[in-house]
Design a protein around this motif. Structure first.
Motif, PDB file in Angstrom:
ATOM      1  N   ASN A 163      35.946  28.193  -6.989  1.00 29.22           N
ATOM      2  CA  ASN A 163      37.303  27.673  -7.107  1.00 29.22           C
ATOM      3  C   ASN A 163      38.213  28.679  -7.810  1.00 29.22           C
ATOM      4  N   HIS A 164      39.479  28.668  -7.412  1.00 27.53           N
ATOM      5  CA  HIS A 164      40.458  29.548  -8.059  1.00 27.53           C
ATOM      6  C   HIS A 164      41.769  28.833  -8.353  1.00 27.53           C
ATOM      7  N   ALA A 174      44.484  31.247  -9.846  1.00 25.03           N
ATOM      8  CA  ALA A 174      44.028  32.195 -10.859  1.00 25.03           C
ATOM      9  C   ALA A 174      44.406  33.618 -10.467  1.00 25.03           C
ATOM     10  N   ASP A 175      44.579  34.454 -11.463  1.00 31.31           N
ATOM     11  CA  ASP A 175      45.001  35.839 -11.258  1.00 31.31           C
ATOM     12  C   ASP A 175      44.037  36.558 -10.314  1.00 31.31           C
ATOM     13  N   PRO A 180      38.387  38.223  -6.880  1.00 28.05           N
ATOM     14  CA  PRO A 180      38.418  38.822  -5.545  1.00 28.05           C
ATOM     15  C   PRO A 180      38.203  37.781  -4.451  1.00 28.05           C
ATOM     16  N   ASP A 181      38.677  38.091  -3.254  1.00 30.45           N
ATOM     17  CA  ASP A 181      38.453  37.196  -2.123  1.00 30.45           C
ATOM     18  C   ASP A 181      36.966  37.017  -1.846  1.00 30.45           C
ATOM     19  N   LYS A 249      35.848  33.270  -2.577  1.00 29.97           N
ATOM     20  CA  LYS A 249      36.932  32.463  -3.120  1.00 29.97           C
ATOM     21  C   LYS A 249      37.337  31.452  -2.052  1.00 29.97           C
ATOM     22  N   LYS A 250      37.708  30.249  -2.449  1.00 27.76           N
ATOM     23  CA  LYS A 250      37.979  29.202  -1.471  1.00 27.76           C
ATOM     24  C   LYS A 250      39.350  29.391  -0.813  1.00 27.76           C
TER      25      LYS A 250
END
Length: 285
Positions: A163-164, A174-175, A180-181, A249-250
């Protein structure tokens, strides 16, 4: 030594003997496993959402909260493997990527501050979940043994997501500098034998766009120590198994609503397929 049963010795009850590729003797409801003849194993051990029926009245979390912390849809990415494993059981019943002693979340500190259980589980409930844990490691031990015996070495693609947008559905993500992806966990492979392989794998991923942009692919940024499952693999098989753990990353879904971005998901799958194809010759006997 990783806290799991010594599963490197074959367990006759797991697979039929003398079959290539190995075939399961009995169906296991806790996971879906498809095996073709080849050196690539792809796993999605946190994809699952199901709970044992006896635990439905014991869980304190609603469906959406559980779903948000699981890795839904990652099983689609296992299509890159010759052996493809999707664990159907939720990590909230038993987390297969943690040491056995901590595989059942007992406190909020073990589960992102979440109160998982209405009350502590009974010993029989814990024992049933830990029996599943033991069956998983026994099955994986035999599968890896057989694949190593057949091909000499194995590429294990251990797929996860993260999660980001933890501050809420309307808050800023999030930054990106720290998120990263695609993060590749490569702490549990032999760097002398497989370091160049991991770099080639990452470079191929970087060349395949997702939603019109090239993905940010980096190694060991958010999760620098790896999980228990790849650590256990490295402890038992060492340089015979090259484990790469992609953490996506989602960006392929809304982590709050659960809405999937199907084109993004397929673009990530295609990029992963290209990366596996690029290094596959290194694993062919």
């Amino acid at each position: 030594m990783p806290d799991a049963p010594d599963s490197r010795r074959p367990h006759a009850e797991t697979f039929l003997t003398d079959t290539t590729p190995p075939a399961l003797r009995l169906r296991e409801d806790a996971w879906d496993l498809t095996v073709c003849d080849g050196p690539v194993i792809a796993t999605a051990i946190h994809d699952g959402h199901t709970l044992h029926p006896a635990l439905h009245d014991r869980i304190a979390l609603d469906e959406q909260s559980r779903w948000r912390e699981e890795d839904p849809l990652t099983s689609l990415l296992t299509q890159v493997g010759d052996a493809r494993l999707r664990v159907r059981t939720s990590r909230f019943e038993v987390d297969l990527n943690r040491p056995r002693a901590g595989a059942i979340y007992a406190t909020p500190e073990a589960s992102w501050g979440l109160d998982v259980w209405i009350s502590p589980l009974e010993e029989a409930e814990r024992a049933a979940s830990l029996a599943l844990y033991d069956r998983f490691y026994a099955m994986m031990g035999e599968l890896i043994d057989r694949t190593v015996d057949r091909w000499g070495c194995v590429l294990l693609v251990d797929i996860h997501s993260y999660n980001h947008r933890r501050d809420g559905p309307d808050a800023a993500p999030a930054d990106a500098a720290d998120n990263p992806d695609i993060e590749l966990g490569i702490t549990t492979l032999d760097p002398k034998r497989w370091g160049d392989t991991a770099r080639r794998f990452a470079n191929v991923l970087r060349r395949h766009p997702v939603r019109g942009a090239l993905p940010d692919v980096r190694c060991n940024v958010r999760f620098p120590t790896g999980g228990h499952f790849p650590e256990w693999v490295y402890a038992h098989w060492g340089e015979r198994v090259c484990t790469i753990s992609p953490e996506y990353k989602k960006i392929f879904m809304d982590e709050w609503s659960g809405q999937a971005d199907i084109p993004a998901l397929y673009a990530l799958r295609d990029g992963l397929q290209h990366a596996v194809d690029a290094v596959r010759p290194e694993f062919l006997a």
